[in-house]
Design a protein around this motif. Structure first.
Motif, PDB file in Angstrom:
ATOM      1  N   THR A 151       0.899  -0.825  -0.041  1.00 38.29           N
ATOM      2  CA  THR A 151       0.025   0.060  -0.107  1.00 38.29           C
ATOM      3  C   THR A 151       0.871   1.286   0.019  1.00 38.29           C
ATOM      4  O   THR A 151       1.886   1.186  -0.357  1.00 38.29           O
ATOM      5  CB  THR A 151      -1.029   0.120   1.207  1.00 38.29           C
ATOM      6  OG1 THR A 151      -1.848   1.091   0.970  1.00 38.29           O
ATOM      7  CG2 THR A 151      -0.442   0.176   2.500  1.00 38.29           C
ATOM      8  N   LEU A 156      -3.092   5.823   2.788  1.00 37.25           N
ATOM      9  CA  LEU A 156      -3.670   5.802   4.124  1.00 37.25           C
ATOM     10  C   LEU A 156      -3.502   7.089   4.756  1.00 37.25           C
ATOM     11  O   LEU A 156      -4.469   7.257   5.706  1.00 37.25           O
ATOM     12  CB  LEU A 156      -2.447   4.971   4.858  1.00 37.25           C
ATOM     13  CG  LEU A 156      -2.150   3.530   4.310  1.00 37.25           C
ATOM     14  CD1 LEU A 156      -1.117   2.958   5.115  1.00 37.25           C
ATOM     15  CD2 LEU A 156      -3.392   2.618   4.465  1.00 37.25           C
ATOM     16  N   MET A 173      -5.477  -2.061   0.215  1.00 36.63           N
ATOM     17  CA  MET A 173      -5.962  -2.424   1.635  1.00 36.63           C
ATOM     18  C   MET A 173      -7.165  -3.241   2.008  1.00 36.63           C
ATOM     19  O   MET A 173      -7.109  -4.165   2.713  1.00 36.63           O
ATOM     20  CB  MET A 173      -5.778  -0.963   2.456  1.00 36.63           C
ATOM     21  CG  MET A 173      -6.114  -1.216   3.792  1.00 36.63           C
ATOM     22  SD  MET A 173      -6.100   0.246   4.750  1.00 36.63           S
ATOM     23  CE  MET A 173      -7.916   0.538   4.401  1.00 36.63           C
ATOM     24  N   ARG A 177      -7.220  -7.236   3.483  1.00 32.88           N
ATOM     25  CA  ARG A 177      -8.186  -7.286   4.555  1.00 32.88           C
ATOM     26  C   ARG A 177      -9.226  -8.424   4.570  1.00 32.88           C
ATOM     27  O   ARG A 177      -9.373  -9.566   5.200  1.00 32.88           O
ATOM     28  CB  ARG A 177      -9.136  -5.971   5.109  1.00 32.88           C
ATOM     29  CG  ARG A 177      -9.701  -6.271   6.140  1.00 32.88           C
ATOM     30  CD  ARG A 177      -8.922  -6.275   7.516  1.00 32.88           C
ATOM     31  NE  ARG A 177      -9.713  -6.616   8.710  1.00 32.88           N
ATOM     32  CZ  ARG A 177      -9.479  -6.659   9.980  1.00 32.88           C
ATOM     33  NH1 ARG A 177      -7.891  -6.466  10.279  1.00 32.88           N
ATOM     34  NH2 ARG A 177     -10.095  -6.853  11.086  1.00 32.88           N
ATOM     35  N   ILE A 192      -0.142  -5.921   4.188  1.00 33.85           N
ATOM     36  CA  ILE A 192       0.381  -4.854   3.513  1.00 33.85           C
ATOM     37  C   ILE A 192       1.542  -4.336   4.124  1.00 33.85           C
ATOM     38  O   ILE A 192       1.368  -3.956   5.226  1.00 33.85           O
ATOM     39  CB  ILE A 192      -0.542  -4.195   2.957  1.00 33.85           C
ATOM     40  CG1 ILE A 192      -1.699  -3.289   4.031  1.00 33.85           C
ATOM     41  CG2 ILE A 192      -1.760  -4.934   1.879  1.00 33.85           C
ATOM     42  CD1 ILE A 192      -2.834  -2.558   3.526  1.00 33.85           C
ATOM     43  N   ILE A 245      -1.359  -3.967   8.648  1.00 31.76           N
ATOM     44  CA  ILE A 245      -0.662  -2.941   7.688  1.00 31.76           C
ATOM     45  C   ILE A 245       0.348  -2.374   8.543  1.00 31.76           C
ATOM     46  O   ILE A 245       0.255  -2.082   9.553  1.00 31.76           O
ATOM     47  CB  ILE A 245      -1.617  -1.660   7.823  1.00 31.76           C
ATOM     48  CG1 ILE A 245      -3.226  -1.978   7.283  1.00 31.76           C
ATOM     49  CG2 ILE A 245      -1.177  -0.559   6.830  1.00 31.76           C
ATOM     50  CD1 ILE A 245      -4.199  -0.974   7.056  1.00 31.76           C
ATOM     51  N   GLN A 258      -6.436   0.543  12.021  1.00 33.71           N
ATOM     52  CA  GLN A 258      -7.334   0.342  10.821  1.00 33.71           C
ATOM     53  C   GLN A 258      -8.823   1.198  11.253  1.00 33.71           C
ATOM     54  O   GLN A 258      -8.838   1.239  12.344  1.00 33.71           O
ATOM     55  CB  GLN A 258      -7.670  -1.101  10.348  1.00 33.71           C
ATOM     56  CG  GLN A 258      -6.300  -1.706  10.256  1.00 33.71           C
ATOM     57  CD  GLN A 258      -6.266  -3.178   9.588  1.00 33.71           C
ATOM     58  OE1 GLN A 258      -7.316  -3.476   8.788  1.00 33.71           O
ATOM     59  NE2 GLN A 258      -5.616  -3.866  10.149  1.00 33.71           N
TER      60      GLN A 258
END
Length: 303
Positions: A151, A156, A173, A177, A192, A245, A258
């Motif tokens: 990612t 983000l 992302m 998931r 990721i 992540i 998240q």
């Protein structure tokens, strides 16, 4: 013994930057590696060249490892299927996919051409779909498999001029998931990484002011591709890490939260637009996320 002894790993974008570092370190960790790279430019759209991927494979073999090369595009499902077939035909197995392949076509959104949007989505999001869809049933059937997708803090957190890239990377992302959730019962993992490293992609970012010049200088001098690759190889080997992540920034490994609710307001009799504007928004405003780019979240020098 390495953490990937006996494993077969497909690495996309393996001719340079983070991809090459992932391929080399995976081989050092004991993996047999399928090195994929289209051999095109940072902007994509080129005919491609088999030489760069083969050069990485040759480097692995020269060091005593096992590797073959592939020059198909991740944006082509047929091409990705050939990668998987090559792994199975050559090594009889496939255990992990490390997928840093990517391109950049940065432009302010109000000036962005459809072709710039489509190309970036095709490589990053469609490419992540392709390499995952082409391998997921194999991983589920053997009840073992790991995905390491990439990612970006552009998605983000945000960076100006990268709407296409940000949209694709947030899509990755979401994909990672769900694959992690659906794969949990079959020992299929997906994580990721948001990488910080000096690569030829990063070298294309325009430097328009002192702040961006300092940011680029930090990346060029203190954040290397091999530092990101160490984390990628660890995640390819990890048996009990999934759906997470991470960022790799120099010698610092970051775990991201998240999206979860941060604040709510309730009006028993129901909301009107006027009441939302006069009551709800002011009461939640202190919890709003600001519009600062990723550099405002990571303003400190890399470690």
């Amino acid at each position: 013994m390495g953490v990937l002894d006996g494993k077969v790993v497909l690495v996309t974008g393996g001719a340079g930057g983070i991809g090459k570092a992932c391929a080399l370190i995976a081989a050092q960790a004991g993996a047999k590696v399928v090195v994929n790279d289209l051999g095109g430019s940072v902007a994509g759209g080129d005919v491609g060249d088999a030489g760069p991927a083969e050069a990485t494979a040759q480097e692995i073999r020269a060091a005593g490892g096992e590797a073959v090369s592939n020059s198909d595009s991740v944006s082509s499902m047929d091409g990705v299927k050939r990668m998987v077939e090559q792994a199975m035909d050559t090594y009889g197995s496939l255990n992990a996919v490390v997928n840093p392949a990517g391109i950049l076509r940065d432009k302010m959104f109000h000036k962005m051409d459809d072709s710039d949007w489509d190309a970036v989505i095709e490589v990053h999001l469609r490419g992540a779909y392709n390499v995952t869809r082409a391998t997921i049933e194999h991983f589920r059937n053997q009840e073992d498999g790991a995905y390491v997708h990439f990612t970006s803090t552009s998605g983000l957190i945000g960076n100006i001029g990268q709407a296409n890239y940000a949209a694709a990377k947030l899509g990755v992302m979401g994909l990672s998931r769900i694959v992690a959730m659906e794969g949990a019962s079959k020992n299929v993992r997906s994580n990721i990484i948001a990488p910080f490293a000096w690569t030829r992609m990063i070298a294309t970012i325009p430097v328009k002011d002192e702040a961006s010049a300092q940011r680029v200088d930090r990346m060029k001098n203190f954040m290397r591709a091999d530092q990101v690759a160490q984390l990628a190889v660890a995640l390819a080997a990890a048996k009990d890490v999934s759906g997470q992540i991470f960022a790799a920034r120099g010698n610092e490994i970051v775990l991201f939260n998240q999206p979860r609710p941060v604040r709510s307001v309730t009006k028993v009799e129901g909301w009107s637009p006027e009441a939302i504007l006069e009551q709800a928004m002011p009461s939640m405003k202190a919890a709003f996320t600001d519009l600062g780019p990723s550099a405002t979240v990571f303003p400190y020098d890399p470690i």
